[in-house]
Design a protein around this motif. Structure first.
Motif, mmCIF file in Angstrom:
data_model
loop_
_atom_site.group_PDB
_atom_site.id
_atom_site.type_symbol
_atom_site.label_atom_id
_atom_site.label_comp_id
_atom_site.label_asym_id
_atom_site.label_seq_id
_atom_site.Cartn_x
_atom_site.Cartn_y
_atom_site.Cartn_z
ATOM 1 N N GLY A 53 43.338 21.458 0.281
ATOM 2 C CA GLY A 53 42.804 22.275 -0.797
ATOM 3 C C GLY A 53 41.616 21.633 -1.486
ATOM 4 O O GLY A 53 40.630 22.302 -1.808
ATOM 5 N N LEU A 56 38.583 21.665 1.106
ATOM 6 C CA LEU A 56 38.007 23.001 1.286
ATOM 7 C C LEU A 56 37.627 23.663 -0.043
ATOM 8 O O LEU A 56 37.017 24.717 -0.065
ATOM 9 C CB LEU A 56 39.001 23.897 2.040
ATOM 10 C CG LEU A 56 39.366 23.426 3.445
ATOM 11 C CD1 LEU A 56 40.518 24.259 3.999
ATOM 12 C CD2 LEU A 56 38.154 23.471 4.360
ATOM 13 N N TRP A 57 38.039 23.047 -1.129
ATOM 14 C CA TRP A 57 37.848 23.520 -2.510
ATOM 15 C C TRP A 57 38.425 24.926 -2.668
ATOM 16 O O TRP A 57 37.836 25.834 -3.244
ATOM 17 C CB TRP A 57 36.385 23.447 -2.937
ATOM 18 C CG TRP A 57 36.224 23.233 -4.412
ATOM 19 C CD1 TRP A 57 35.599 24.076 -5.289
ATOM 20 C CD2 TRP A 57 36.687 22.138 -5.205
ATOM 21 N NE1 TRP A 57 35.649 23.573 -6.566
ATOM 22 C CE2 TRP A 57 36.309 22.371 -6.550
ATOM 23 C CE3 TRP A 57 37.387 20.969 -4.920
ATOM 24 C CZ2 TRP A 57 36.604 21.494 -7.581
ATOM 25 C CZ3 TRP A 57 37.677 20.089 -5.953
ATOM 26 C CH2 TRP A 57 37.287 20.357 -7.268
ATOM 27 N N LYS A 58 39.627 25.084 -2.110
ATOM 28 C CA LYS A 58 40.400 26.310 -2.252
ATOM 29 C C LYS A 58 41.567 26.010 -3.186
ATOM 30 O O LYS A 58 42.313 25.058 -2.965
ATOM 31 C CB LYS A 58 40.945 26.794 -0.898
ATOM 32 C CG LYS A 58 39.875 27.131 0.091
ATOM 33 C CD LYS A 58 39.105 28.357 -0.356
ATOM 34 C CE LYS A 58 38.046 28.718 0.662
ATOM 35 N NZ LYS A 58 37.140 29.713 0.153
ATOM 36 N N PHE A 59 41.702 26.799 -4.226
ATOM 37 C CA PHE A 59 42.726 26.554 -5.243
ATOM 38 C C PHE A 59 42.702 25.087 -5.672
ATOM 39 O O PHE A 59 43.709 24.380 -5.609
ATOM 40 C CB PHE A 59 44.120 26.949 -4.746
ATOM 41 C CG PHE A 59 44.190 28.346 -4.214
ATOM 42 C CD1 PHE A 59 44.156 29.426 -5.087
ATOM 43 C CD2 PHE A 59 44.254 28.588 -2.852
ATOM 44 C CE1 PHE A 59 44.204 30.733 -4.604
ATOM 45 C CE2 PHE A 59 44.303 29.880 -2.357
ATOM 46 C CZ PHE A 59 44.271 30.960 -3.231
ATOM 47 N N PRO A 60 41.529 24.588 -6.097
ATOM 48 C CA PRO A 60 41.374 23.152 -6.334
ATOM 49 C C PRO A 60 42.269 22.575 -7.427
ATOM 50 O O PRO A 60 42.701 21.428 -7.312
ATOM 51 C CB PRO A 60 39.895 22.999 -6.678
ATOM 52 C CG PRO A 60 39.464 24.347 -7.134
ATOM 53 C CD PRO A 60 40.308 25.331 -6.377
#
Length: 116
Positions: A53, A56-60
């Motif tokens: 996460g 990928l800077w997804k839901f950081p």
């Protein structure tokens, strides 16, 4: 670039844990971790999910919280330099300090994610 290096290092650690799950469980069990057979895979999953996460800077924020939870739980249990014999103390202290450094970086990522 720093975020990717950080995340890839953590993901590698998590994968190593998962590849040697029996060994990691045995080590945690020897350290007195309760329910090591459940907690070790769960903690490794937290680390892997959190590192992906962050990378990928997804839901950081959730990702950083996962990594922070892993580090805050694992560090004092697994790297208890204050309660080991003199021979193991330096290695455990080094691991403890490395994890504290990683925790500091994780908090910085959480703070950055909170601003976005």
């Amino acid at each position: 670039m720093g975020r990717l290096l950080f995340a890839s290092g953590l993901a590698s650690l998590a994968i190593q844990n998962l590849r040697n799950l029996e060994g990691r469980i045995a080590y945690a069990d020897a350290k007195g971790v309760p329910a090591a057979d459940t907690l070790v895979p769960a903690a490794s999953g937290l680390l892997l999910g959190g590192s992906l996460g962050i990378g990928l800077w997804k839901f950081p924020r959730a990702a950083a919280a996962s990594v922070a939870t892993f580090l805050a739980g694992v560090t004092p249990l697994m790297h208890d330099f204050w309660s080991v014999d003199e021979e193991s103390r330096d290695q455990e202290l080094t691991s403890f300090l490395q994890n504290m450094t990683l925790l500091g970086a994780t908090i910085a990522f959480f703070k950055r994610a909170s601003r976005n």
